[in-house]
Enzyme design. Structure first.
Site, PDB file in Angstrom:
ATOM      1  N   ARG A  49       0.865  -1.198   0.000  1.00  0.00           N
ATOM      2  CA  ARG A  49       0.000   0.000   0.000  1.00  0.00           C
ATOM      3  C   ARG A  49       0.898   1.243   0.000  1.00  0.00           C
ATOM      4  O   ARG A  49       1.873   1.304   0.737  1.00  0.00           O
ATOM      5  CB  ARG A  49      -0.849  -0.045   1.255  1.00  0.00           C
ATOM      6  CG  ARG A  49      -1.874   1.010   1.377  1.00  0.00           C
ATOM      7  CD  ARG A  49      -2.580   0.890   2.720  1.00  0.00           C
ATOM      8  NE  ARG A  49      -3.577  -0.159   2.786  1.00  0.00           N
ATOM      9  CZ  ARG A  49      -4.151  -0.565   3.918  1.00  0.00           C
ATOM     10  NH1 ARG A  49      -3.825  -0.011   5.065  1.00  0.00           N
ATOM     11  NH2 ARG A  49      -5.052  -1.521   3.905  1.00  0.00           N
ATOM     12  N   ARG A  59      -1.131   7.301   9.289  1.00  0.00           N
ATOM     13  CA  ARG A  59      -1.119   6.684   7.952  1.00  0.00           C
ATOM     14  C   ARG A  59      -1.347   7.716   6.862  1.00  0.00           C
ATOM     15  O   ARG A  59      -1.321   8.910   7.121  1.00  0.00           O
ATOM     16  CB  ARG A  59      -2.187   5.608   7.917  1.00  0.00           C
ATOM     17  CG  ARG A  59      -1.885   4.498   8.918  1.00  0.00           C
ATOM     18  CD  ARG A  59      -2.869   3.404   8.758  1.00  0.00           C
ATOM     19  NE  ARG A  59      -2.504   2.239   9.546  1.00  0.00           N
ATOM     20  CZ  ARG A  59      -3.046   1.055   9.367  1.00  0.00           C
ATOM     21  NH1 ARG A  59      -3.950   0.877   8.411  1.00  0.00           N
ATOM     22  NH2 ARG A  59      -2.697   0.028  10.109  1.00  0.00           N
ATOM     23  N   LYS A 100      -3.397   1.971  14.942  1.00  0.00           N
ATOM     24  CA  LYS A 100      -3.373   2.817  13.738  1.00  0.00           C
ATOM     25  C   LYS A 100      -3.941   4.204  14.041  1.00  0.00           C
ATOM     26  O   LYS A 100      -4.765   4.371  14.963  1.00  0.00           O
ATOM     27  CB  LYS A 100      -4.160   2.153  12.612  1.00  0.00           C
ATOM     28  CG  LYS A 100      -5.572   1.798  13.000  1.00  0.00           C
ATOM     29  CD  LYS A 100      -6.390   1.244  11.835  1.00  0.00           C
ATOM     30  CE  LYS A 100      -5.956  -0.106  11.346  1.00  0.00           C
ATOM     31  NZ  LYS A 100      -6.955  -0.766  10.476  1.00  0.00           N
ATOM     32  N   LYS A 122      -5.390   7.802  11.904  1.00  0.00           N
ATOM     33  CA  LYS A 122      -5.766   8.263  10.560  1.00  0.00           C
ATOM     34  C   LYS A 122      -6.159   9.736  10.575  1.00  0.00           C
ATOM     35  O   LYS A 122      -6.916  10.158  11.448  1.00  0.00           O
ATOM     36  CB  LYS A 122      -6.934   7.424  10.047  1.00  0.00           C
ATOM     37  CG  LYS A 122      -6.582   5.941   9.935  1.00  0.00           C
ATOM     38  CD  LYS A 122      -7.750   5.137   9.449  1.00  0.00           C
ATOM     39  CE  LYS A 122      -7.332   3.704   9.130  1.00  0.00           C
ATOM     40  NZ  LYS A 122      -8.458   2.911   8.631  1.00  0.00           N
TER      41      LYS A 122
HETATM   42 FE1  SRM Z   1      -9.067  -1.432   6.465  1.00  0.00          FE
HETATM   43  C1  SRM Z   1      -7.779  -4.009   8.237  1.00  0.00           C
HETATM   44  C2  SRM Z   1      -8.317  -2.978   3.580  1.00  0.00           C
HETATM   45  C3  SRM Z   1      -9.656   1.449   4.822  1.00  0.00           C
HETATM   46  C4  SRM Z   1     -10.745  -0.261   9.193  1.00  0.00           C
HETATM   47  N1  SRM Z   1      -8.143  -3.177   6.002  1.00  0.00           N
HETATM   48  C5  SRM Z   1      -7.642  -4.081   6.880  1.00  0.00           C
HETATM   49  C6  SRM Z   1      -6.830  -5.154   6.143  1.00  0.00           C
HETATM   50  C7  SRM Z   1      -5.400  -4.712   6.101  1.00  0.00           C
HETATM   51  C8  SRM Z   1      -6.953  -6.578   6.717  1.00  0.00           C
HETATM   52  C9  SRM Z   1      -5.916  -7.011   7.711  1.00  0.00           C
HETATM   53  O1  SRM Z   1      -5.758  -6.359   8.786  1.00  0.00           O
HETATM   54  O2  SRM Z   1      -5.250  -8.014   7.467  1.00  0.00           O
HETATM   55  C10 SRM Z   1      -7.511  -5.091   4.749  1.00  0.00           C
HETATM   56  C11 SRM Z   1      -6.666  -5.546   3.571  1.00  0.00           C
HETATM   57  C12 SRM Z   1      -7.546  -6.117   2.477  1.00  0.00           C
HETATM   58  C13 SRM Z   1      -6.821  -6.346   1.209  1.00  0.00           C
HETATM   59  O3  SRM Z   1      -6.706  -7.518   0.802  1.00  0.00           O
HETATM   60  O4  SRM Z   1      -6.385  -5.399   0.568  1.00  0.00           O
HETATM   61  C14 SRM Z   1      -8.009  -3.659   4.747  1.00  0.00           C
HETATM   62  N2  SRM Z   1      -8.879  -0.847   4.576  1.00  0.00           N
HETATM   63  C15 SRM Z   1      -8.658  -1.652   3.511  1.00  0.00           C
HETATM   64  C16 SRM Z   1      -8.853  -0.915   2.213  1.00  0.00           C
HETATM   65  C17 SRM Z   1      -7.929  -1.384   1.094  1.00  0.00           C
HETATM   66  C18 SRM Z   1     -10.329  -1.024   1.809  1.00  0.00           C
HETATM   67  C19 SRM Z   1     -10.663  -0.626   0.399  1.00  0.00           C
HETATM   68  O5  SRM Z   1     -11.380  -1.406  -0.195  1.00  0.00           O
HETATM   69  O6  SRM Z   1     -10.277   0.448  -0.071  1.00  0.00           O
HETATM   70  C20 SRM Z   1      -8.621   0.528   2.690  1.00  0.00           C
HETATM   71  C21 SRM Z   1      -7.157   0.905   2.641  1.00  0.00           C
HETATM   72  C22 SRM Z   1      -6.928   2.252   3.195  1.00  0.00           C
HETATM   73  C23 SRM Z   1      -5.545   2.790   2.951  1.00  0.00           C
HETATM   74  O7  SRM Z   1      -5.186   3.031   1.804  1.00  0.00           O
HETATM   75  O8  SRM Z   1      -4.852   3.027   3.958  1.00  0.00           O
HETATM   76  C24 SRM Z   1      -9.074   0.408   4.140  1.00  0.00           C
HETATM   77  N3  SRM Z   1      -9.959   0.326   6.951  1.00  0.00           N
HETATM   78  C25 SRM Z   1     -10.205   1.351   6.086  1.00  0.00           C
HETATM   79  C26 SRM Z   1     -11.150   2.270   6.666  1.00  0.00           C
HETATM   80  C27 SRM Z   1     -11.717   3.516   5.983  1.00  0.00           C
HETATM   81  C28 SRM Z   1     -10.886   4.733   6.257  1.00  0.00           C
HETATM   82  O9  SRM Z   1      -9.871   4.671   6.962  1.00  0.00           O
HETATM   83  O10 SRM Z   1     -11.261   5.788   5.782  1.00  0.00           O
HETATM   84  C29 SRM Z   1     -11.478   1.764   7.908  1.00  0.00           C
HETATM   85  C30 SRM Z   1     -12.526   2.347   8.883  1.00  0.00           C
HETATM   86  C31 SRM Z   1     -12.050   3.555   9.579  1.00  0.00           C
HETATM   87  C32 SRM Z   1     -11.312   3.198  10.820  1.00  0.00           C
HETATM   88  O11 SRM Z   1     -10.129   2.900  10.752  1.00  0.00           O
HETATM   89  O12 SRM Z   1     -11.938   3.182  11.889  1.00  0.00           O
HETATM   90  C33 SRM Z   1     -10.711   0.554   8.087  1.00  0.00           C
HETATM   91  N4  SRM Z   1      -9.181  -2.005   8.402  1.00  0.00           N
HETATM   92  C34 SRM Z   1      -9.969  -1.408   9.345  1.00  0.00           C
HETATM   93  C35 SRM Z   1      -9.890  -2.183  10.568  1.00  0.00           C
HETATM   94  C36 SRM Z   1     -10.627  -1.881  11.898  1.00  0.00           C
HETATM   95  C37 SRM Z   1      -9.836  -0.966  12.748  1.00  0.00           C
HETATM   96  C38 SRM Z   1     -10.448  -0.792  14.112  1.00  0.00           C
HETATM   97  O13 SRM Z   1     -10.346   0.286  14.660  1.00  0.00           O
HETATM   98  O14 SRM Z   1     -11.010  -1.723  14.653  1.00  0.00           O
HETATM   99  C39 SRM Z   1      -9.036  -3.275  10.285  1.00  0.00           C
HETATM  100  C40 SRM Z   1      -8.634  -4.405  11.241  1.00  0.00           C
HETATM  101  C41 SRM Z   1      -7.616  -4.002  12.237  1.00  0.00           C
HETATM  102  O15 SRM Z   1      -7.019  -2.926  12.189  1.00  0.00           O
HETATM  103  O16 SRM Z   1      -7.406  -4.801  13.153  1.00  0.00           O
HETATM  104  C42 SRM Z   1      -8.623  -3.133   8.916  1.00  0.00           C
END
Ligand code: SRM
Ligand code: SF4
Length: 554
Positions: free
Chosen positions: A73, A142, A205, A207
């Protein structure tokens, strides 16, 4: 709060500035995987170890290890990428990433399917394009979001510059990335001092997003830290600062929840970094390091109180918050098609379903965008809605880009209803290890079915927001949509309703763990009630919030 540290804290503490044994793990030719602690550290370098979940059972039957590969990423503040960088990513995707690029909800580019022995070469190729992946993942600040189309006006350009400066200021100081991936001479002795982060970085994390009203295209209230630009006569005077947004939660754990950010107050322009450092270090010192489910800033703030938090940030930064300025959001989605900016240049916003770019039977998107990058002289902007803007097109260059837009089929992707154009889905299967149900691969089909329902009810052009996430982590920001599906099991979702049109109100659970046929039945009935009982011009989400949720939540 428990005092037993989570295992991730020990991994960070023992990592010598995020180095761990990554080099040894990479050199181990007997497995496609990394050692476990290194899998955690790798995230801080912008990559995750994954395996192809479609192949898991078959590989296990054949007594093979899972089909390991790596997601990478980028750190691309505001999603800005030059045509040269786009061409570099096109080549990298074709060579190392299975011919596919993925634009994310945080304005980044992701590659999937990179194998271990090519991970270093891929990161080097990315670096040669002058993009890095440092802190794109991990317990650090991030990729910083910025309202898209920042060159549309002078104010956008100022906000973009502030976001880039903030992204740089909050980078970790360790040279681990340069040593491991770019062969820089190793630092002798103790690792670098991390003045902001300390040796164990943040509890979780972190953001940050910058938004330029009236367009809330970054969903500013979903972020740990938000800056809402206050603009007068094209000049950014300052920012309303928001803290403690976050969407991730865990099914069945009532201690976890989505939270819309709280407003701390207004600060004049130029104080953003001081405020960010104070917010970040307050979370560093007070966040929960025992239970990672409860360690995001939102829980710290709810535990200690918004007033306490504001006072602590003021004490650490020396900045005194003024009363927040009045702000009004009136839109959220991307502005598709051609728009002319205040400087006369054109911007073309393309729709890329779930941000996926590949050459497939249903469209040669990767090649189409390469052709545009070959002639484009402005830049590209990835939106926080997984779309792409071909930005800054000089009037004399528009005909050439327009021809490609029409000839390569990109124009056809805009021939969709408002609901379909704005619908989002996270990646989910087959790469995401946490996915419980399909999201990206189901988006087109499901949004078409909901569109059919809208058409049947006589409102095909209602811009209802629809988002699908494969699990409750909420990567497509589902809890801010009018309709959201949150994965529970294969083919089964929780149905959430009642977000507003501008990303200011969270939706709520309406039906739990139902299959798709049932979801469509519930939506059909809900649309019928909405259209029968709605107030003038009332949006579906507002109606669901006012009527359906009060009466029918379970
Ligand atoms: Fe996310 C974890 C994909 C935006 C909340 N996210 C993951 C992981 C890395 C799975 C993992 O931990 O092994 C996913 C990888 C999937 C893959 O195969 O690519 C993943 N997140 C994504 C993306 C690619 C979704 C998309 O379809 O675009 C986004 C990448 C963002 C970037 O470029 O940095 C993405 N993730 C988000 C968002 C939206 C945002 O930030 O605007 C959220 C919700 C907002 C937030 O953070 O509260 C989000 N992702 C999570 C979470 C839950 C965090 C929490 O507070 O509980 C996880 C799991 C974790 O962190 O344990 C997670
Ligand atoms: Fe994976 Fe869940 Fe995020 Fe979707 S919401 S990408 S399934 S972690």
């Amino acid at each position: 709060m428990s005092t037993t540290l989570s295992p991730v804290e020990t991994i960070k503490a023992d990592s010598r500035g995020l180095r761990g044994t990554l080099i040894q793990s990479l050199n181990d030719a007997y497995t496609g995987a990394l050692r476990e602690p290194d899998q955690t550290l790798l995230k801080f370098h912008g990559s995750y170890q994954q395996d192809d979940r479609d192949l898991r059972e078959e590989r296990a039957e054949q007594k093979l290890e899972p089909n390991y590969s790596f997601m990478i990423r980028t750190r691309t503040p505001g999603g800005v990428v030059t045509p040269a960088q786009w061409l570099a990513f096109d080549a990298i995707a074709r060579r190392y990433g299975g011919g596919s690029l993925r634009l994310t909800t945080r304005q980044a580019i992701q590659l999937h399917g990179v194998i271990k022995r090519e991970l270093k070469a891929t990161l080097q190729a990315i670096n040669q394009s002058l993009i890095d992946t440092i802190a794109a993942c991990g317990d650090v600040n991030r990729n910083v979001l910025v309202s898209a189309n920042p060159i549309e006006s002078a104010a956008h350009a100022q906000v973009y510059a502030d976001a880039v400066a903030l992204s740089e200021a909050l980078l970790p100081k360790t040279r681990a990335y340069h040593e491991i991936w770019l062969d820089e001479e190793p630092v002798a002795g103790t690792p670098e001092h991390e003045p902001l982060y300390g040796p164990t970085y943040l509890p979780r994390k972190f953001k940050t997003a910058f938004v330029v009203p009236p367009q809330n295209d970054v969903d500013v209230y979903a972020h740990d830290l938000g800056y809402v630009a206050i603009v007068e006569d094209g000049v950014v005077l300052g920012y309303n600062v928001t803290v403690g947004g976050g969407l991730g939660m865990t099914h069945g754990d009532a201690r976890t929840y989505a939270r819309a950010a709280s407003v701390l107050g207004y600060v004049p322009r130029g104080r953003e970094i001081a405020v960010a450092e104070a917010v970040l270090t307050t979370q560093r010192d007070h966040g929960d390091r025992a239970d990672r489910r409860l360690s995001r800033l939102k829980y710290t703030i709810d535990r200690l109180g918004v007033d306490w938090f504001r006072a602590e940030v003021e004490r650490r930064s020396g900045v005194v918050f003024e009363a927040a300025r009045t702000v009004r959001f009136t839109a959220r989605g991307d502005r598709f098609g051609w728009i002319q900016g205040s400087d006369g240049h054109w911007h073309l916003t393309l729709r890329l379903s779930a941000g996926r770019i590949a050459d497939r039977d249903d469209g040669q998107l990767l090649s189409a965008l390469r052709q545009i990058a070959e002639v484009h002289r402005g830049d590209f902007r990835i939106t926080a809605n997984q779309n792409l803007i071909v930005a800054g097109i000089a009037p004399e260059d528009r005909p050439a880009i327009e021809r490609l837009f029409l000839d390569t089929g990109l124009a056809e992707l805009l021939q969709r209803s408002p609901l379909e154009l704005n619908a989002l889905a996270c990646v989910a299967l087959p790469t995401c290890p946490l996915a419980m149900a399909e999201a990206e691969r189901y988006l087109k089909e499901f949004s078409a079915e909901v569109q059919t329902l809208l058409a049947r009810h006589g409102v095909p052009d209602e811009p209802v927001s629809l988002r699908i996430s494969g699990c409750p982590n909420g990567c497509s920001r589902p809890y801010l949509a009018e309709i959201a599906l949150v994965g529970k099991a294969p083919g089964r979702y929780n149905l959430h309703l009642g977000g507003d049109a501008f990303g200011e109100r969270l939706n709520r659970l309406y039906r739990e763990n139902i299959d798709v046929a049932e979801i469509l039945r519930v939506l059909d009935q809900s649309f019928a009630r909405w259209l029968g009982e709605r107030r003038p011009a009332e949006a579906f989400g507002d109606f669901a919030h006012r009527v359906l949720l009060d009466k029918g939540t379970r």
